[in-house]
Design an enzyme around this catalytic site. Sequence first.
Site, mmCIF file in Angstrom:
data_model
loop_
_atom_site.group_PDB
_atom_site.id
_atom_site.type_symbol
_atom_site.label_atom_id
_atom_site.label_comp_id
_atom_site.label_asym_id
_atom_site.label_seq_id
_atom_site.Cartn_x
_atom_site.Cartn_y
_atom_site.Cartn_z
ATOM 1 C CG ASP A 1 -10.623 8.047 33.467
ATOM 2 O OD1 ASP A 1 -10.878 8.017 32.242
ATOM 3 O OD2 ASP A 1 -11.026 8.950 34.221
ATOM 4 C CG HIS B 1 -9.499 3.710 23.916
ATOM 5 N ND1 HIS B 1 -9.624 4.170 25.209
ATOM 6 C CD2 HIS B 1 -10.444 4.384 23.189
ATOM 7 C CE1 HIS B 1 -10.595 5.076 25.263
ATOM 8 N NE2 HIS B 1 -11.102 5.235 24.048
ATOM 9 C CG LEU C 1 -5.652 -13.253 37.760
ATOM 10 C CD1 LEU C 1 -5.790 -12.500 39.081
ATOM 11 C CD2 LEU C 1 -4.647 -12.515 36.862
#
Length: 232
Positions: free
Chosen positions: A15, A32, A126
């Site tokens: 955020d 972003h 992962l």
Amino acid sequence: MKVDRIPTHVAIIMDGNGRWAKMRGLSRNVGHRVGAESVRDVIRVSLELGIKYLTLFAFSTENWNRPEEEVRGLMHLLKGLLQNEVEFIYREGISIRVIGRLGRLPGDVLKVVKKAMELTEDNSKLYLYLAISYGGRAEIVDAVNRIISEGRREIDEESFRKYLYAPEAPDPDLLIRTAGEKRISNFLLWQLAYTELYFTDTLWPDFRRDEFIEAIEDYSRRIRRFGRVVEE
Ligand code: IPE
Ligand code: IPE
Ligand code: MG
């Protein structure tokens, strides 16, 4: 690099991109884009530390209510990142899995998402879960509807889990939220029941390698009781 206790599963609410951009007089979409650099950092550190599961909240069911231009920018960014990084992701042994109401994604984005998942599905170093068009309540409701459609009349916690978007993933050990907000914002509602929470004021585009390691170190010092009595 040595950290005493590595979490198996880390989830992150990324955020603060908008605020980061606003402070600099830039558009939210630039925020972003810079935030994507932080995504690269946390993926690299996760590989180095041996974190097995990393779940990133990229776009919530509520984020569809943002201005059209921002939604378009975010979808474009997601598509571009998946296209450009999928080779690296594959080579590093990462498996990409996307969770959320994918039916709402634009067709071209969905196509790239599916391709990335298919290409990397056998990797196991992962597991990188991207929560896109994801809502915790939507996930629970989707699960309930599947249970109903199968005609089940009773359910317990363990069998309910099998209807979630990623039943194979263990619950997150650590949830990180950047940018100072202390809320869950409809992320992983079922899975976070006993997760350790870590909040930092750092905005996501500034959340790089060292801060991520700091969060993991903080986690490694915590005592998890799960409701029991633990001798310290
Ligand atoms: C997080 O940053 C990214 C997404 C929700 C897609 P925000 O865009 O929410 O940034 P702020 O909270 O407005 O600063
Ligand atoms: C949560 O952030 C969603 C993502 C990080 C993708 P928001 O910025 O949308 O959350 P609120 O609106 O502050 O609760
Ligand atoms: Mg926000």
